[in-house]
Motif scaffolding. Structure first.
Motif, mmCIF file in Angstrom:
data_model
loop_
_atom_site.group_PDB
_atom_site.id
_atom_site.type_symbol
_atom_site.label_atom_id
_atom_site.label_comp_id
_atom_site.label_asym_id
_atom_site.label_seq_id
_atom_site.Cartn_x
_atom_site.Cartn_y
_atom_site.Cartn_z
ATOM 1 N N ASN A 15 3.896 -0.950 3.647
ATOM 2 C CA ASN A 15 3.660 0.466 3.406
ATOM 3 C C ASN A 15 4.883 1.061 2.715
ATOM 4 O O ASN A 15 5.942 1.205 3.320
ATOM 5 C CB ASN A 15 3.404 1.186 4.736
ATOM 6 C CG ASN A 15 3.254 2.689 4.559
ATOM 7 O OD1 ASN A 15 2.856 3.163 3.499
ATOM 8 N ND2 ASN A 15 3.595 3.445 5.593
ATOM 9 N N VAL A 22 -5.587 -3.883 6.067
ATOM 10 C CA VAL A 22 -4.570 -3.851 7.122
ATOM 11 C C VAL A 22 -5.078 -4.492 8.403
ATOM 12 O O VAL A 22 -4.303 -5.111 9.155
ATOM 13 C CB VAL A 22 -4.102 -2.403 7.375
ATOM 14 C CG1 VAL A 22 -3.214 -2.318 8.608
ATOM 15 C CG2 VAL A 22 -3.360 -1.868 6.156
ATOM 16 N N ALA A 76 0.489 -6.546 5.257
ATOM 17 C CA ALA A 76 0.402 -5.252 4.575
ATOM 18 C C ALA A 76 1.739 -4.532 4.659
ATOM 19 O O ALA A 76 2.331 -4.411 5.725
ATOM 20 C CB ALA A 76 -0.698 -4.395 5.198
ATOM 21 N N ILE A 100 0.841 -1.202 0.000
ATOM 22 C CA ILE A 100 0.000 0.000 0.000
ATOM 23 C C ILE A 100 0.870 1.245 0.000
ATOM 24 O O ILE A 100 1.889 1.314 0.690
ATOM 25 C CB ILE A 100 -0.924 0.003 1.236
ATOM 26 C CG1 ILE A 100 -1.863 -1.206 1.205
ATOM 27 C CG2 ILE A 100 -1.718 1.298 1.326
ATOM 28 C CD1 ILE A 100 -2.647 -1.406 2.497
#
Length: 564
Positions: free
Chosen positions: A48, A39, A46, A25
């Motif tokens: 980032n 998430v 997940a 993401i």
């Protein structure tokens, strides 16, 4: 806890039920419902990563490593376009990505609202399928349709051939509302059987093969596949058959011609009839060697069959007869049992040329000056067994072909589109999903271009980056054309005085430097050690740009067998 937007909550649930677990993401506001829905699922990993371009390539590498679909998700507007490079690479390299792009509702498009572009089907030229989710689920019938759409999208990531699938997701405000009520989705099973091949077609191919004295198989870029490797090994024993592979084919075999450029560069015009095939079979993806492409385009086979599960008519050599819609390993298995012994010297001809050129290559390397060529020889000689070698575009992947392949190495390269963007990010993603030593060899421009690859929290100690710094795009000094123009250094080579030291320091990576072969060979053994206390490392090797091209030209001149 999940988003109160039912469509994305349903997508997250079916994603998990499909056995998928990874999403990369990039931060944003419009994609808040995606973040909230994915998430907060314990089954989902997940990641980032701020830079969307780097994030998408990281996901691409992760998907390669884990051998399953990885999702990427971003906010609306230009953020979406940053995915394009990686999506095109995934499309042509056949890597499964599920692309989730947050959007505004249709009535907000083209009215001057911020972070808004026309996102629906924005990747239409290099995507397997495009979908758009509805703003809401109006009832059971609406939910059923949406379940079918989501299941179809996820299935299309992997069948009949892997690739990226785009789901555009409009969200109305408010974006941050949550609920504890997780909407449950239905998993739909699809028939994943390929149409197969008729007995008549198999007889046609095998009869033609058994009558031919010159059959060539070219394996393009392929993920490690033991069944394909075994099938090629079995067929390579036929005297009328020659197998051409590259490092990126990942199908090592003792009978394979795995240094294509070395062998083809020495074929004289009067020898072409002996070396050119009557029948050509190609499988896998792109081929690096321009020499074999040019050779076969100039001297085409009588018949060319390309093997592709998706039925792609990939006419690389301008001679395609037919595409056989089969998995490569199944095709080889079915065919091998129907082949007869054919008296031919075709395999011997290629093997003899390979052996003679290998001897000449070794003689040249013994006395060659310090250069990119000698650096690659040293790196490949020191590379530990059971490593993953990531080859950057454009010179690294080409140099590797001159040294052939090893059975204990996995070779990875972004040869779908063959751009320099994202090569370090891809390697970082692959390394994260791998327990092996992962070594990335990059040119200086490729590394600098993708330096945002280091701006994430997922770089493992098994990730080692080798930057070969020849002060610019070294390939332009030895491909025909740029080397003869007055604009070579400024506009083709992009000559510079930058180095990787401060980039490595900025992101906390250990940095080493080598200016000579002796320095390099003293550094490599320790550099390749995976130390969890040390973290990922960079070694920058400085080579002479002008000498590199001279030595490579001298190398090809030396290995050609014109003096026989």
């Amino acid at each position: 806890m999940t988003s109160d937007k039912k469509s994305i909550s349903l997508l997250a649930d079916i994603f998990v039920k499909s056995g998928l677990s990874d999403i990369v993401i990039s931060p944003g506001s419009r994609n808040a419902p995606v973040i909230l829905s994915f998430v907060n699922r314990k089954e989902i990993n997940a990641f980032n990563i701020v830079d969307e371009r780097s994030a998408a390539f990281f996901a691409l590498g992760l998907a390669l490593s884990k051998k399953k679909t990885v999702a990427i998700a971003c906010t609306s507007g230009s953020a979406v376009l940053n995915y394009a490079s990686a999506i095109s690479e995934a499309y042509y390299q056949k890597i499964p990505l599920l692309v989730l792009t947050a959007d505004r509702p249709s009535h907000m498009i083209d009215i001057g609202d911020g972070q808004t572009i026309r996102q629906k089907e924005v990747f239409r030229n290099f995507i397997r399928e495009s979908y758009e989710l509805p703003l809401d689920i109006a009832g059971e019938e609406s939910k059923d349709k949406l379940e079918n759409l989501i299941n179809e999208a996820i299935n299309n990531c992997v069948f009949p051939q892997a690739g990226p699938v785009h789901i555009n997701i409009p969200f109305d405000e408010p974006l941050y509302n949550t609920t504890d009520e997780q909407i449950s989705g239905k998993l739909i099973t699809f028939d994943k059987r390929l149409p197969g091949i008729s007995d008549r077609k198999i007889r046609e191919i095998s009869d033609g093969w058994n009558k031919s004295k010159k059959v060539m198989i070219i394996a393009g870029q392929t993920a490690v596949n033991k069944k394909i490797k075994y099938g090629l090994e079995k067929i390579s024993k036929n005297s009328n058959t020659v197998i051409l592979t590259e490092t990126t084919s990942n199908v090592y075999g003792v009978n394979n011609i795995d240094c294509i450029d070395n062998v083809v560069s020495g074929i004289r015009e009067e020898e072409t009839e002996s070396f050119k095939p009557e029948i050509l079979i190609s499988l896998g993806g792109q081929v690096v060697s321009k020499l074999i492409k040019n050779f076969l385009r100039k001297h085409p086979p009588s018949v060319h069959w390309h093997i592709s599960p998706a039925g792609e008519k990939m006419d690389t050599y301008f001679s395609l007869t037919e595409c056989i819609r089969m998995d490569g390993s199944v095709f080889l298995d079915v065919l091998s049992d129907k082949l007869h012994t054919v008296k031919s010297d075709y395999s011997t001809l290629w093997q003899s040329r390979k052996k003679k050129i290998e001897s000449r290559k070794q003689n040249f390397l013994k006395t060659a000056e310090y250069s990119d060529l000698k650096v690659f020889e040293s790196i490949l000689n020191h590379l530990p067994a059971n490593s993953v070698l990531h080859l950057g575009n454009s010179t690294p992947v080409r140099y590797s072909q001159l040294f052939g392949s090893r059975d204990d190495i996995i070779y990875i390269s972004n040869r779908g589109v063959s751009g320099i963007d994202g090569q370090v990010s891809t390697a970082a993603g692959y390394a994260f999903g791998s327990d092996k030593l992962n070594v990335m060899i990059s040119g200086d421009l490729g590394f600098l271009y993708d330096s945002n690859a280091l701006m994430n929290h997922y770089l493992k100690p098994n990730f080692k980056i080798i930057v070969i710094n020849n002060s610019g795009g070294g390939i332009f000094r030895f491909i025909p054309g740029p080397d003869t123009t007055p604009n070579l250094e400024e506009f083709f080579e992009a000559k510079h005085q930058w180095d990787a030291r401060h980039i490595a320091m900025t992101y906390g990576l250990e940095y080493r430097r080598a200016d000579t072969l002796k320095q390099l060979e003293s550094e490599l053994p320790d550099f390749f050690m995976t130390d969890h206390d040390r973290g990922p490392s960079v070694i920058e090797i400085f080579t002479p740009a002008e000498k590199n091209a001279e030595i490579l030209r001298a190398y090809f001149k030396h290995i050609r067998l014109f003096d026989e």
